[in-house]
Design a protein around this motif. Structure first.
Motif, PDB file in Angstrom:
ATOM      1  N   ALA A  97     157.509  23.288  88.129  1.00  0.00           N
ATOM      2  CA  ALA A  97     157.441  24.759  88.046  1.00  0.00           C
ATOM      3  C   ALA A  97     157.394  25.201  86.584  1.00  0.00           C
ATOM      4  O   ALA A  97     156.670  26.146  86.238  1.00  0.00           O
ATOM      5  CB  ALA A  97     158.640  25.385  88.755  1.00  0.00           C
ATOM      6  N   TYR A  98     158.113  24.514  85.720  1.00  0.00           N
ATOM      7  CA  TYR A  98     158.095  24.813  84.278  1.00  0.00           C
ATOM      8  C   TYR A  98     156.683  24.604  83.730  1.00  0.00           C
ATOM      9  O   TYR A  98     156.142  25.467  83.035  1.00  0.00           O
ATOM     10  CB  TYR A  98     159.102  23.898  83.562  1.00  0.00           C
ATOM     11  CG  TYR A  98     159.099  24.028  82.057  1.00  0.00           C
ATOM     12  CD1 TYR A  98     159.858  25.001  81.420  1.00  0.00           C
ATOM     13  CD2 TYR A  98     158.353  23.165  81.262  1.00  0.00           C
ATOM     14  CE1 TYR A  98     159.877  25.115  80.040  1.00  0.00           C
ATOM     15  CE2 TYR A  98     158.354  23.270  79.883  1.00  0.00           C
ATOM     16  CZ  TYR A  98     159.121  24.253  79.278  1.00  0.00           C
ATOM     17  OH  TYR A  98     159.124  24.367  77.907  1.00  0.00           O
ATOM     18  N   LYS A  99     156.089  23.472  84.042  1.00  0.00           N
ATOM     19  CA  LYS A  99     154.743  23.170  83.552  1.00  0.00           C
ATOM     20  C   LYS A  99     153.719  24.149  84.127  1.00  0.00           C
ATOM     21  O   LYS A  99     152.830  24.622  83.407  1.00  0.00           O
ATOM     22  CB  LYS A  99     154.379  21.716  83.881  1.00  0.00           C
ATOM     23  CG  LYS A  99     155.185  20.746  83.031  1.00  0.00           C
ATOM     24  CD  LYS A  99     155.191  19.284  83.455  1.00  0.00           C
ATOM     25  CE  LYS A  99     153.937  18.672  83.917  1.00  0.00           C
ATOM     26  NZ  LYS A  99     154.040  17.219  84.147  1.00  0.00           N
ATOM     27  N   ALA A 100     153.854  24.513  85.404  1.00  0.00           N
ATOM     28  CA  ALA A 100     152.935  25.476  86.034  1.00  0.00           C
ATOM     29  C   ALA A 100     153.045  26.838  85.363  1.00  0.00           C
ATOM     30  O   ALA A 100     152.032  27.528  85.177  1.00  0.00           O
ATOM     31  CB  ALA A 100     153.227  25.578  87.526  1.00  0.00           C
ATOM     32  N   HIS A 101     154.264  27.232  84.990  1.00  0.00           N
ATOM     33  CA  HIS A 101     154.490  28.511  84.301  1.00  0.00           C
ATOM     34  C   HIS A 101     153.656  28.574  83.024  1.00  0.00           C
ATOM     35  O   HIS A 101     152.955  29.562  82.776  1.00  0.00           O
ATOM     36  CB  HIS A 101     155.981  28.659  84.001  1.00  0.00           C
ATOM     37  CG  HIS A 101     156.328  29.777  83.080  1.00  0.00           C
ATOM     38  ND1 HIS A 101     156.354  31.098  83.486  1.00  0.00           N
ATOM     39  CD2 HIS A 101     156.656  29.777  81.756  1.00  0.00           C
ATOM     40  CE1 HIS A 101     156.693  31.858  82.452  1.00  0.00           C
ATOM     41  NE2 HIS A 101     156.880  31.080  81.401  1.00  0.00           N
ATOM     42  N   TYR A 102     153.728  27.532  82.216  1.00  0.00           N
ATOM     43  CA  TYR A 102     152.980  27.547  80.953  1.00  0.00           C
ATOM     44  C   TYR A 102     151.481  27.366  81.151  1.00  0.00           C
ATOM     45  O   TYR A 102     150.684  27.981  80.441  1.00  0.00           O
ATOM     46  CB  TYR A 102     153.570  26.548  79.955  1.00  0.00           C
ATOM     47  CG  TYR A 102     154.793  27.126  79.306  1.00  0.00           C
ATOM     48  CD1 TYR A 102     154.684  28.167  78.394  1.00  0.00           C
ATOM     49  CD2 TYR A 102     156.064  26.695  79.662  1.00  0.00           C
ATOM     50  CE1 TYR A 102     155.794  28.758  77.823  1.00  0.00           C
ATOM     51  CE2 TYR A 102     157.185  27.274  79.092  1.00  0.00           C
ATOM     52  CZ  TYR A 102     157.046  28.301  78.183  1.00  0.00           C
ATOM     53  OH  TYR A 102     158.152  28.885  77.621  1.00  0.00           O
TER      54      TYR A 102
END
Length: 169
Positions: A97-102
């Motif tokens: 989810a962190y990587k998808a956010h960026y």
């Protein structure tokens, strides 16, 4: 009243007082030795805390410089915990989810950059203050003062809080 060579009551007190002075001095000496040895023993602990703070700040700055500013999202695998929590307007959990956010942000904005002006750390908490700016594909600019607070665990980012203040220019 002449002086006498044999110790009288006064002489006994002087002798007793000198023994008490020696005992007091010995106690002070041993107390100082104890305090100094405890202080010396805690130096490595303090050095470990200082080293951890320095390492935590370095990880956060690498996240900002490499993941955010250089857009190297895959580096998050090394710097961000698998169960990382982002406390945003809609909290997210997990590394993916962190990587998808960026990835979503980088598709939306070109020149998305966080210029850091202050970094402070206390134990496993690192706070960053700076200016976040970018331009949407449609040409709209973003310009914010930001404060990000990171909680570190095991040398990785485990949690992040993000606060923005719009800059009108």
């Amino acid at each position: 009243g002449g002086s006498s060579m044999t110790p009288g009551p006064q002489g006994d007190n002087d002798m007793r007082n000198s023994h008490l002075d020696v005992l007091a001095a010995t106690r002070v000496y041993f107390f100082l030795v104890l305090v100094l040895s405890l202080s010396a023993a805690s130096l490595p602990a303090r050095a470990q805390i200082d080293a951890r703070v320095v390492a935590n700040k370095a990880v956060v700055m690498e996240v900002i410089q490499q993941i955010i500013n250089a857009r190297n999202v895959d580096l998050a695998d090394q710097l961000v915990a698998a169960d990382m929590v982002q406390n945003l307007d809609r909290p997210t959990a997990g590394l993916e989810a962190y990587k998808a956010h960026y990835r979503k942000i980088f598709k939306r904005y070109r020149d998305y950059t966080l210029d850091v002006s202050h970094v402070a750390a206390d134990g496993d908490i690192v706070m960053v203050h700076g200016r976040l700016y970018g331009i949407t594909k449609g040409g709209n600019k973003i310009n914010f003062n930001v404060a990000d607070i990171y909680r570190m665990s095991g040398g990785k980012v485990a949690e992040r809080w993000h606060v923005e203040q719009l800059i009108n220019d």
